[in-house]
Design a protein around this motif. Structure first.
Motif, PDB file in Angstrom:
ATOM      1  N   UNK A 176       0.827  -1.201   0.000  1.00 15.57           N
ATOM      2  CA  UNK A 176       0.000   0.000   0.000  1.00 15.57           C
ATOM      3  C   UNK A 176       0.860   1.249   0.000  1.00 15.57           C
ATOM      4  N   UNK A 177       0.309   2.306  -0.560  1.00 18.88           N
ATOM      5  CA  UNK A 177       0.893   3.630  -0.457  1.00 18.88           C
ATOM      6  C   UNK A 177       0.073   4.363   0.598  1.00 18.88           C
ATOM      7  N   UNK A 178       0.503   5.549   0.979  1.00 17.30           N
ATOM      8  CA  UNK A 178      -0.163   6.231   2.088  1.00 17.30           C
ATOM      9  C   UNK A 178      -0.467   7.686   1.767  1.00 17.30           C
ATOM     10  N   UNK A 179      -1.542   8.168   2.369  1.00 19.79           N
ATOM     11  CA  UNK A 179      -1.958   9.564   2.293  1.00 19.79           C
ATOM     12  C   UNK A 179      -2.019  10.123   3.708  1.00 19.79           C
ATOM     13  N   UNK A 180      -1.704  11.415   3.849  1.00 20.01           N
ATOM     14  CA  UNK A 180      -1.941  12.058   5.140  1.00 20.01           C
ATOM     15  C   UNK A 180      -3.455  12.277   5.257  1.00 20.01           C
ATOM     16  N   UNK A 181      -3.936  12.521   6.454  1.00 18.00           N
ATOM     17  CA  UNK A 181      -5.379  12.656   6.667  1.00 18.00           C
ATOM     18  C   UNK A 181      -5.994  13.784   5.833  1.00 18.00           C
ATOM     19  N   UNK A 182      -5.379  14.977   5.748  1.00 21.79           N
ATOM     20  CA  UNK A 182      -5.979  16.030   4.912  1.00 21.79           C
ATOM     21  C   UNK A 182      -6.085  15.628   3.433  1.00 21.79           C
ATOM     22  N   UNK A 183      -5.052  15.007   2.884  1.00 24.66           N
ATOM     23  CA  UNK A 183      -5.108  14.585   1.479  1.00 24.66           C
ATOM     24  C   UNK A 183      -6.120  13.464   1.283  1.00 24.66           C
ATOM     25  N   UNK A 184      -6.225  12.552   2.252  1.00 25.76           N
ATOM     26  CA  UNK A 184      -7.205  11.472   2.166  1.00 25.76           C
ATOM     27  C   UNK A 184      -8.624  12.026   2.104  1.00 25.76           C
ATOM     28  N   UNK A 185      -8.900  13.063   2.874  1.00 23.46           N
ATOM     29  CA  UNK A 185     -10.244  13.665   2.864  1.00 23.46           C
ATOM     30  C   UNK A 185     -10.557  14.326   1.519  1.00 23.46           C
ATOM     31  N   UNK A 186      -9.516  14.791   0.819  1.00 23.50           N
ATOM     32  CA  UNK A 186      -9.729  15.521  -0.435  1.00 23.50           C
ATOM     33  C   UNK A 186      -9.892  14.632  -1.657  1.00 23.50           C
ATOM     34  N   UNK A 187      -9.355  13.402  -1.621  1.00 23.67           N
ATOM     35  CA  UNK A 187      -9.442  12.598  -2.844  1.00 23.67           C
ATOM     36  C   UNK A 187     -10.794  11.896  -2.942  1.00 23.67           C
ATOM     37  N   UNK A 188     -11.158  11.569  -4.154  1.00 19.83           N
ATOM     38  CA  UNK A 188     -12.449  10.947  -4.437  1.00 19.83           C
ATOM     39  C   UNK A 188     -12.448   9.491  -3.981  1.00 19.83           C
ATOM     40  N   UNK A 189     -13.445   9.105  -3.230  1.00 18.80           N
ATOM     41  CA  UNK A 189     -13.552   7.744  -2.727  1.00 18.80           C
ATOM     42  C   UNK A 189     -14.509   6.901  -3.568  1.00 18.80           C
ATOM     43  N   UNK A 190     -14.755   7.301  -4.796  1.00 15.85           N
ATOM     44  CA  UNK A 190     -15.654   6.565  -5.678  1.00 15.85           C
ATOM     45  C   UNK A 190     -14.974   5.315  -6.215  1.00 15.85           C
ATOM     46  N   UNK A 191     -15.753   4.385  -6.693  1.00 13.95           N
ATOM     47  CA  UNK A 191     -15.267   3.156  -7.301  1.00 13.95           C
ATOM     48  C   UNK A 191     -14.293   3.484  -8.430  1.00 13.95           C
ATOM     49  N   UNK A 192     -13.159   2.794  -8.433  1.00 13.64           N
ATOM     50  CA  UNK A 192     -12.149   3.035  -9.460  1.00 13.64           C
ATOM     51  C   UNK A 192     -11.964   1.808 -10.351  1.00 13.64           C
ATOM     52  N   UNK A 193     -12.997   0.999 -10.466  1.00 16.50           N
ATOM     53  CA  UNK A 193     -12.909  -0.219 -11.269  1.00 16.50           C
ATOM     54  C   UNK A 193     -12.456   0.112 -12.686  1.00 16.50           C
ATOM     55  N   UNK A 194     -11.392  -0.534 -13.112  1.00 17.21           N
ATOM     56  CA  UNK A 194     -10.868  -0.337 -14.459  1.00 17.21           C
ATOM     57  C   UNK A 194      -9.938   0.854 -14.612  1.00 17.21           C
ATOM     58  N   UNK A 195      -9.824   1.695 -13.598  1.00 16.49           N
ATOM     59  CA  UNK A 195      -8.992   2.899 -13.719  1.00 16.49           C
ATOM     60  C   UNK A 195      -7.523   2.564 -13.912  1.00 16.49           C
ATOM     61  N   UNK A 196      -6.983   1.660 -13.116  1.00 12.44           N
ATOM     62  CA  UNK A 196      -5.555   1.322 -13.227  1.00 12.44           C
ATOM     63  C   UNK A 196      -5.230   0.811 -14.629  1.00 12.44           C
TER      64      UNK A 196
END
Length: 83
Positions: free
Chosen positions: A32-52
């Motif tokens: 896993x990679x990591x985000x700080x709490x402020x950055x985690x709150x800002x990124x989209x938590x939507x399904x990323x199926x197929x994105x990678x």
């Protein structure tokens, strides 16, 4: 840990796991990679199926920005998973 979004160095207990596949609950064989709490709150938590797969197909990180964006737009415009 280092936040992949802003580069801040932080303690593990202050970090949030980020799974580029969007399924942090399936843990076998993953790192896993990591985000700080402020950055985690800002990124989209939507399904990323197929994105990678789409990012790889668009040559993310291996081509210039303009070419990548053109390819990504072409791939996502035709891909129903991103509607």
């Amino acid at each position: 840990m280092t936040c992949i979004a802003c580069g801040e160095t932080l303690d593990r207990e202050d970090a949030r796991e980020y799974d580029k596949h969007g399924d942090r609950w399936t843990r076998e064989g993953k790192t896993f990679e990591y985000l700080c709490k402020p950055c985690d709150r800002e990124y989209c938590h939507q399904n990323r199926e197929g994105l990678e797969e789409t990012l790889l197909a668009a040559d993310a990180g291996r081509t210039d920005r303009k070419t990548f964006l053109r390819r990504f737009c072409e791939l996502t415009t035709d891909n129903e998973n991103f509607d």
